[in-house]
Enzyme design. Structure first.
Site, PDB file in Angstrom:
ATOM      1  N   LYS A  26     -17.820  -1.139   0.789  1.00 40.90           N
ATOM      2  CA  LYS A  26     -16.445  -0.876   1.742  1.00 40.90           C
ATOM      3  C   LYS A  26     -16.701   0.157   2.932  1.00 40.90           C
ATOM      4  CE  LYS A  26     -12.308  -0.249  -0.034  1.00 40.90           C
ATOM      5  NZ  LYS A  26     -11.605  -1.326   0.706  1.00 40.90           N
TER       6      LYS A  26
ATOM      7  N   SER B  71       0.763  -1.288  -0.073  1.00 38.92           N
ATOM      8  CA  SER B  71       0.123  -0.152   0.114  1.00 38.92           C
ATOM      9  C   SER B  71       0.941   1.527   0.135  1.00 38.92           C
ATOM     10  CB  SER B  71      -0.787   0.130   1.355  1.00 38.92           C
ATOM     11  OG  SER B  71      -1.667   1.074   1.293  1.00 38.92           O
TER      12      SER B  71
ATOM     13  N   TYR C 259      -2.622  -0.096   9.968  1.00 45.29           N
ATOM     14  CA  TYR C 259      -2.729  -0.798   8.702  1.00 45.29           C
ATOM     15  C   TYR C 259      -1.373  -0.415   7.739  1.00 45.29           C
ATOM     16  CZ  TYR C 259      -4.049  -1.196   3.427  1.00 45.29           C
ATOM     17  OH  TYR C 259      -3.882  -1.628   2.294  1.00 45.29           O
TER      18      TYR C 259
END
Length: 325
Positions: A182, A112, A141
């Protein structure tokens, strides 16, 4: 057969659809839960849906696996359960790395752009351990993805077993079909589409940094089709491995994005600025822009989708497929 973890999710379902269109046999590892996530793969002739808790058993008996695409993760940037995130994002990825190394199966996994933190160290997908050590993700994350990348690089440096070829893709701000499930983590493009269709003004976060106007925060927005093209290409390149950025290569403002949504809907723009939520203060990236040099130098030929073109295509999809919104 290809294994796609997170295959009913946003990026995963678009990949599954592309693989099925090629005639590939695809096994989806994911949880469908009780929402509409199943619709993402409803039109795909998949080999089945494997619950994540059964993955370890499946790996024990698996055979004839052509490749593994590992996209499953706890992806909310606001999640606070460190044990859950470490188990799902770090430990599982490394387990699949080891399995692919042992059984000589190519691996493509999702990293990411959150690994870059506030961007002060740039956005160069450098695999040098010293360069990686300088990156400081802003949330749990981002840390989990960064820890995975660093461990992969460390394993390589130690001469440990590796998949025959592999890639970790640092996805930037992905948007496109299949993200309706989401919630808060859906793209800004979808949120703004929903607001405008509901008759509201599109809202954007006001800037709290000097020199950056409201709506002037810039991100690298990349259409999901471009991400799928990169994953498919990398899976087919036995001589290409590494960490690679996956973005458009061009930072655009949130205002640009909203104006593109309004243009696609043929409506006059109306933007309202709101304060940054407390849980995002200090954790919000004000600028991201993928350096695409390494992937291009490796031979990746797919051109980036221009923001206006990608948003228009997405808006027309949402208008024709309201269940996806």
């Amino acid at each position: 057969m290809f294994l796609v973890t997170g295959g009913a999710g946003f990026i995963g379902s678009n990949l599954v659809r592309a693989l099925c269109a090629r005639g590939a046999e695809v096994l989806v590892c994911d949880r469908l839960r009780d929402g509409g996530k199943w619709r993402n793969i409803a039109d795909c002739p998949i080999a089945g849906v494997l619950p994540p808790e059964d993955l370890e058993r499946w790996l024990t008996d698996a055979s004839d696996v052509e490749g593994v695409f590992h996209l499953g993760a706890v992806s909310a940037t606001t999640v606070r359960d460190g044990d859950l995130v470490a188990r799902s994002n770090l430990t599982l990825t490394l387990r699949l790395w080891d399995w692919c190394a042992e059984y000589r199966v190519p691996l493509v996994y999702a990293s990411s752009a959150a690994t870059y933190g506030d961007g002060s160290e740039g956005f160069d997908d450098d695999m040098d351990p010293a360069a990686l050590a300088k990156l400081h993700p802003l949330n749990l994350y981002g840390w989990s993805k960064h820890a995975t990348d660093r461990r992969v690089v460390d394993l390589l440096a130690r001469g440990r077993a590796r998949p025959p070829h592999w890639a970790g893709l640092k996805f930037f701000n992905v948007y496109g079909p299949g993200e309706g499930h989401k919630g808060r983590m859906a793209s800004v493009a979808l949120h703004k589409f929903r607001q405008i269709i509901a008759g509201e003004a599109a809202t954007l976060f006001a800037s709290d940094r000097a020199g950056i106007p409201d709506g002037g925060q810039r991100r690298d927005f990349v259409h999901v089709d471009d991400c799928v093209a990169a994953m498919l290409w990398l899976m087919e390149q036995p001589h290409v491995s590494g960490l690679f950025n996956c973005g458009s290569g061009t930072a655009r403002s949130f205002e640009d994005l909203v104006l593109a949504v309004y243009a696609a809907l043929n409506r006059a723009p109306a933007i309202r600025y709101i304060p940054m939520p407390d849980d995002l203060k200090g954790k919000y990236q004000y600028f991201t822009e993928a350096r695409m040099d390494r992937l291009r130098a490796a031979g990746f030929p797919h051109p980036a989708t221009a923001l206006e073109d990608g948003v228009a295509r997405y808006v027309h999809h949402l208008l024709s497929q309201p269940d996806d919104a």
